[in-house]
Design a protein around this motif. Structure first.
Motif, PDB file in Angstrom:
ATOM      1  N   GLN A   1     -18.375  -1.456  -5.869  1.00 15.57           N
ATOM      2  CA  GLN A   1     -17.561  -1.787  -4.691  1.00 15.57           C
ATOM      3  C   GLN A   1     -16.037  -1.904  -5.391  1.00 15.57           C
ATOM      4  O   GLN A   1     -15.912  -2.276  -6.593  1.00 15.57           O
ATOM      5  CB  GLN A   1     -17.882  -2.959  -4.089  1.00 15.57           C
ATOM      6  N   SER A   2     -14.854  -1.894  -4.532  1.00 13.23           N
ATOM      7  CA  SER A   2     -13.706  -2.153  -4.834  1.00 13.23           C
ATOM      8  C   SER A   2     -12.983  -2.736  -3.770  1.00 13.23           C
ATOM      9  O   SER A   2     -13.450  -2.835  -2.608  1.00 13.23           O
ATOM     10  CB  SER A   2     -13.021  -1.182  -5.330  1.00 13.23           C
ATOM     11  N   MET A   3     -11.683  -3.142  -3.763  1.00 15.72           N
ATOM     12  CA  MET A   3     -10.878  -3.803  -2.740  1.00 15.72           C
ATOM     13  C   MET A   3      -9.530  -3.350  -2.939  1.00 15.72           C
ATOM     14  O   MET A   3      -9.206  -3.196  -4.071  1.00 15.72           O
ATOM     15  CB  MET A   3     -11.057  -5.294  -2.771  1.00 15.72           C
ATOM     16  N   THR A   4      -8.967  -2.854  -1.765  1.00 11.55           N
ATOM     17  CA  THR A   4      -7.536  -2.610  -1.733  1.00 11.55           C
ATOM     18  C   THR A   4      -6.567  -3.973  -2.066  1.00 11.55           C
ATOM     19  O   THR A   4      -7.001  -4.826  -1.922  1.00 11.55           O
ATOM     20  CB  THR A   4      -7.268  -1.960  -0.321  1.00 11.55           C
ATOM     21  N   ASN A   5      -5.323  -3.505  -2.455  1.00 12.45           N
ATOM     22  CA  ASN A   5      -4.422  -4.775  -2.485  1.00 12.45           C
ATOM     23  C   ASN A   5      -3.090  -4.188  -1.868  1.00 12.45           C
ATOM     24  O   ASN A   5      -1.932  -4.751  -1.847  1.00 12.45           O
ATOM     25  CB  ASN A   5      -3.889  -5.154  -3.866  1.00 12.45           C
ATOM     26  N   THR A   6      -3.147  -3.523  -0.900  1.00 12.22           N
ATOM     27  CA  THR A   6      -2.162  -3.064  -0.009  1.00 12.22           C
ATOM     28  C   THR A   6      -2.109  -3.883   1.245  1.00 12.22           C
ATOM     29  O   THR A   6      -3.363  -4.701   1.857  1.00 12.22           O
ATOM     30  CB  THR A   6      -2.399  -1.697   0.626  1.00 12.22           C
ATOM     31  N   ASP A   7      -1.304  -3.952   2.020  1.00 10.82           N
ATOM     32  CA  ASP A   7      -1.136  -4.583   3.185  1.00 10.82           C
ATOM     33  C   ASP A   7      -1.771  -3.814   4.333  1.00 10.82           C
ATOM     34  O   ASP A   7      -1.286  -2.492   4.657  1.00 10.82           O
ATOM     35  CB  ASP A   7       0.510  -4.989   3.760  1.00 10.82           C
ATOM     36  N   THR A   8      -2.829  -4.145   4.775  1.00  8.60           N
ATOM     37  CA  THR A   8      -3.706  -3.223   5.783  1.00  8.60           C
ATOM     38  C   THR A   8      -2.710  -3.058   6.866  1.00  8.60           C
ATOM     39  O   THR A   8      -3.171  -1.825   7.549  1.00  8.60           O
ATOM     40  CB  THR A   8      -4.874  -4.063   6.228  1.00  8.60           C
ATOM     41  N   ALA A   9      -1.970  -3.616   7.628  1.00  4.52           N
ATOM     42  CA  ALA A   9      -0.893  -3.130   8.508  1.00  4.52           C
ATOM     43  C   ALA A   9      -0.138  -1.904   8.185  1.00  4.52           C
ATOM     44  O   ALA A   9       0.262  -1.197   9.182  1.00  4.52           O
ATOM     45  CB  ALA A   9       0.038  -4.234   8.800  1.00  4.52           C
ATOM     46  N   ASP A  10      -0.147  -1.657   6.882  1.00  8.04           N
ATOM     47  CA  ASP A  10       0.735  -0.414   6.569  1.00  8.04           C
ATOM     48  C   ASP A  10      -0.667   0.584   6.432  1.00  8.04           C
ATOM     49  O   ASP A  10      -1.071   0.689   5.171  1.00  8.04           O
ATOM     50  CB  ASP A  10       1.255  -0.390   4.992  1.00  8.04           C
ATOM     51  N   ALA A  11      -0.817   1.453   7.389  1.00  4.34           N
ATOM     52  CA  ALA A  11      -2.031   2.263   7.244  1.00  4.34           C
ATOM     53  C   ALA A  11      -1.950   3.459   6.194  1.00  4.34           C
ATOM     54  O   ALA A  11      -2.680   4.056   5.892  1.00  4.34           O
ATOM     55  CB  ALA A  11      -2.112   2.989   8.767  1.00  4.34           C
ATOM     56  N   VAL A  12      -0.574   3.866   6.020  1.00  6.84           N
ATOM     57  CA  VAL A  12      -0.328   5.045   5.092  1.00  6.84           C
ATOM     58  C   VAL A  12      -0.679   4.631   3.701  1.00  6.84           C
ATOM     59  O   VAL A  12      -1.370   5.329   2.965  1.00  6.84           O
ATOM     60  CB  VAL A  12       1.116   5.306   5.321  1.00  6.84           C
TER      61      VAL A  12
ATOM     62  N   PHE B   1      -8.478   6.138  -0.511  1.00  8.91           N
ATOM     63  CA  PHE B   1      -8.922   7.445  -0.863  1.00  8.91           C
ATOM     64  C   PHE B   1      -8.776   7.708  -2.298  1.00  8.91           C
ATOM     65  O   PHE B   1      -9.633   8.128  -2.998  1.00  8.91           O
ATOM     66  CB  PHE B   1      -8.039   8.545  -0.348  1.00  8.91           C
ATOM     67  N   GLU B   2      -7.893   7.106  -3.288  1.00 11.95           N
ATOM     68  CA  GLU B   2      -7.975   6.896  -4.521  1.00 11.95           C
ATOM     69  C   GLU B   2      -9.029   6.219  -5.098  1.00 11.95           C
ATOM     70  O   GLU B   2      -9.843   6.594  -6.239  1.00 11.95           O
ATOM     71  CB  GLU B   2      -6.609   6.346  -5.021  1.00 11.95           C
ATOM     72  N   LEU B   3      -9.412   5.043  -4.471  1.00 14.56           N
ATOM     73  CA  LEU B   3     -10.676   4.180  -5.047  1.00 14.56           C
ATOM     74  C   LEU B   3     -11.644   5.207  -4.744  1.00 14.56           C
ATOM     75  O   LEU B   3     -12.649   5.240  -5.769  1.00 14.56           O
ATOM     76  CB  LEU B   3     -10.530   3.040  -4.352  1.00 14.56           C
ATOM     77  N   TRP B   4     -11.808   5.831  -3.762  1.00 18.26           N
ATOM     78  CA  TRP B   4     -13.223   6.609  -3.329  1.00 18.26           C
ATOM     79  C   TRP B   4     -13.332   7.710  -4.296  1.00 18.26           C
ATOM     80  O   TRP B   4     -14.287   7.930  -4.959  1.00 18.26           O
ATOM     81  CB  TRP B   4     -13.045   7.052  -1.959  1.00 18.26           C
ATOM     82  N   GLN B   5     -11.941   8.450  -4.542  1.00 18.75           N
ATOM     83  CA  GLN B   5     -12.134   9.775  -5.642  1.00 18.75           C
ATOM     84  C   GLN B   5     -12.515   9.165  -6.949  1.00 18.75           C
ATOM     85  O   GLN B   5     -13.219   9.682  -7.854  1.00 18.75           O
ATOM     86  CB  GLN B   5     -11.083  10.216  -5.610  1.00 18.75           C
ATOM     87  N   ALA B   6     -12.134   7.839  -7.286  1.00 18.17           N
ATOM     88  CA  ALA B   6     -12.541   7.330  -8.727  1.00 18.17           C
ATOM     89  C   ALA B   6     -13.931   6.956  -8.827  1.00 18.17           C
ATOM     90  O   ALA B   6     -14.587   6.807  -9.859  1.00 18.17           O
ATOM     91  CB  ALA B   6     -11.419   6.122  -8.882  1.00 18.17           C
TER      92      ALA B   6
END
Length: 426
Positions: A30-41, A48-53
Motif C-alpha cells: 500500500q501507499s498514500m498520497t500527500n496531495t490535497d484531495t480537493a485538487d483532483a488533477v 497513477f504514479e504510485l500505481w505504476q510503481a
C-alpha cells in the motif's frame, strides 16, 4: 499465519471461506498520497504514479467537503486511464458527516480507514462510529480499524491508567500503552461486527513509531484475533533512517508470518517522488523471498580492485532501466519480475556471481584485461569491450526478456512456477 485478505484488500465482501479460510492472499503493498484531495488533477496524477510503481492499494485523505466532493471524479478519471487501483479513504473527526453528505464518495472508495481515537468524544463517539460502519455495510465496503499511538483514544487510556493503578502488579507505562492500542482496535472491531459489518470486511492496524514496540504489539495482536493485519511503522522518518527502521520492523514480523498488507511511511525529501515508499516496500518483500515485483540487480560494493566507478554506473543504469520497463513488461512478459541480473566489478567474485544470475556481466577491475564476459543462464555467451558495453549489455537484457518471458517462451512456465532467488551482495 497470514489471513485471507484478498476481499478486504479490494473492498468487497468475502464469499465463503471466512477468516479461517486456508486460501492465503499475497502480502499487499500500500501507499498514500500527500496531495490535497480537493485538487483532483494532482491527486489523480500521484495515484497513477504510485500505481505504476507497483502500489496495489492507495490511501487518500478525505478531510473536508471539498475533498469528499472530488473522490468520485478521481475514481472516474483513474478508471478512464486504465488504473483500477483500489482507493482507501482516510477519515478523521468528520468522516461520518462526509460519508453521509457525499454518497458518491462513499461509493467510489474501496475501503474506509477509521481511527477509533479520532471518531468523536464522549457520547458522540459510538454514534459517529456506528454511522460510518453503517455506511460501509450499505455500500459493501471494507473497513480498516487503524489505531495510532499518536492519537490514541484518551478516554480509554485514562480509564486503563486508573484501573492499572489499582493492580497489585501494575503494568509499566510502555506495556500499558501497547495494551491500550490492542484493546482499542479489537473492541472497535467487535463493535463494528455487532452493528452488522461482516468480519470479512475488517482489517486492523496498530501503528507506533518505535521498532521494538511495533514488533511487540503485532506479535500480541496476531495471537488475539483472526483479522488481517496491516503493518507499518508510522512516522518512520526520512532517508536511510526511515528505510532502515521500517525494514527492521516489518521484516521481523513478516518472517514470522505476521502481516497481510504493508506500507513504508517515509518522509519524502524535498521534490522527491512519493513512489520511493512503494519501491522500498516491494524490495523488503522481494529480498525476503515473499513476493517478486521487478528484477533486482546483484552488484558488488567495490574495493581496491575496482577504483573505476564504471560498474557502479552500469549497475545503477540497469536497475533504473529494469524498474522503468516494469509497467510495460508486467503485462507483456509474465514472470519477468523473477529475473536476476548481476553487474560485478572484478575477477574475484565477478564470474561466479554472474553465472548464478539469469544474466550477468563481469567488468574488469583495476589492472585487469579491459574486457567484460557476459553469462546467460550460467553460460558465457559473449565478451564485450570498447565504449559501448553499457548499451550492448542492456540490449542483451532486452533480448533475453523477449525470448524467455513472452507467452510461449521456452522458460516461461519454469520462471512463473518457480521463484529464482534474487540477492544483493553487500
Amino acid at each position: 499465519m497470514r489471513r485471507n485478505t484478498l476481499q478486504v484488500m479490494i473492498g468487497h465482501v468475502a464469499v465463503g471461506g471466512g477468516l479461517d479460510s486456508t486460501v492465503i492472499s499475497p502480502v499487499v503493498v500500500q501507499s498514500m498520497t500527500n496531495t490535497d484531495t480537493a485538487d483532483a488533477v494532482a491527486t489523480v496524477k500521484q495515484v497513477f504514479e504510485l500505481w505504476q510503481a507497483g502500489s496495489e492499494v492507495v490511501r487518500i485523505t478525505v478531510n473536508s467537503p471539498e475533498a469528499a466532493a472530488q473522490v468520485g471524479r478521481i475514481r472516474a478519471e483513474l478508471d478512464a486511464m486504465g488504473c483500477n487501483v483500489p482507493l482507501v479513504g482516510d477519515f478523521h473527526y468528520n468522516g461520518h458527516k462526509l460519508l453521509s453528505a457525499y454518497p458518491e464518495c462513499a461509493e467510489a472508495l474501496a475501503k474506509y480507514r477509521i481511527n477509533p481515537g479520532n471518531v468523536g468524544r464522549g457520547s458522540k463517539r459510538d454514534e459517529q462510529f456506528a454511522a460510518m460502519i453503517e455506511t460501509a455495510i450499505q455500500y459493501k465496503k471494507a473497513v480498516r480499524i487503524g489505531v495510532n499511538w499518536g492519537s490514541l483514544d484518551q478516554a480509554k487510556m485514562a480509564q486503563m491508567m486508573d484501573d492499572n493503578a489499582k493492580l497489585v502488579h501494575p503494568l509499566e507505562a510502555g506495556a500499558l500503552m501497547r495494551e491500550a492500542l490492542i484493546q482499542s482496535a479489537l473492541e472497535s472491531a467487535e463493535q463494528a461486527v455487532a452493528i452488522g459489518l461482516s468480519p470479512n470486511q475488517i482489517i486492523i492496524s496498530c501503528k507506533v513509531s518505535n521498532v521494538q514496540d511495533l514488533v511487540t504489539v503485532y506479535r500480541d495482536l496476531a495471537t488475539r484475533c483472526q483479522y488481517p493485519l496491516h503493518l507499518g511503522l508510522t512516522e518512520a522518518g526520512m532517508g536511510s533512517k526511515g528505510i532502515v527502521a521500517s525494514t527492521a520492523a516489518l521484516s521481523l514480523l513478516l518472517q514470522e508470518g505476521i502481516g497481510d498488507t504493508i506500507r513504508v511511511s517515509l518522509t519524502p525529501e524535498p521534490n522527491e517522488s512519493r513512489t520511493k515508499e512503494v519501491v522500498v516496500a516491494q524490495e523488503i518483500l522481494q529480498v525476503m523471498g515473499i513476493r517478486s515485483f521487478t528484477p533486482l540487480v546483484t552488484a558488488c560494493p567495490g574495493c581496491g580492485r575496482t577504483t573505476s566507478t564504471y560498474f557502479q554506473e552500469l549497475a545503477m543504469q540497469i536497475q533504473s532501466y529494469l524498474r522503468t520497463q516494469m509497467p510495460i513488461w508486467r503485462s507483456d512478459y509474465p514472470g519477468v519480475e523473477n529475473m536476476s541480473v548481476a553487474v560485478m566489478g572484478c575477477v574475484v567474485n565477478g564470474p561466479g556471481e554472474s553465472k548464478l544470475a539469469n544474466i550477468g556481466i563481469s567488468l574488469p577491475g583495476t589492472g585487469e584485461t579491459p574486457v567484460a564476459p557476459v553469462f546467460v543462464d550460467g553460460e558465457k555467451t559473449v565478451t564485450l569491450k570498447g565504449d559501448h558495453i553499457a548499451a550492448e549489455f542492456q540490449q542483451i537484457v532486452e533480448s533475453y526478456v523477449q525470448l524467455n518471458y513472452a507467452e510461449g517462451g521456452k522458460l516461461h512456465k519454469a520462471i512463473v512456477n518457480k521463484t529464482i532467488p534474487i540477492k544483493v551482495v553487500s
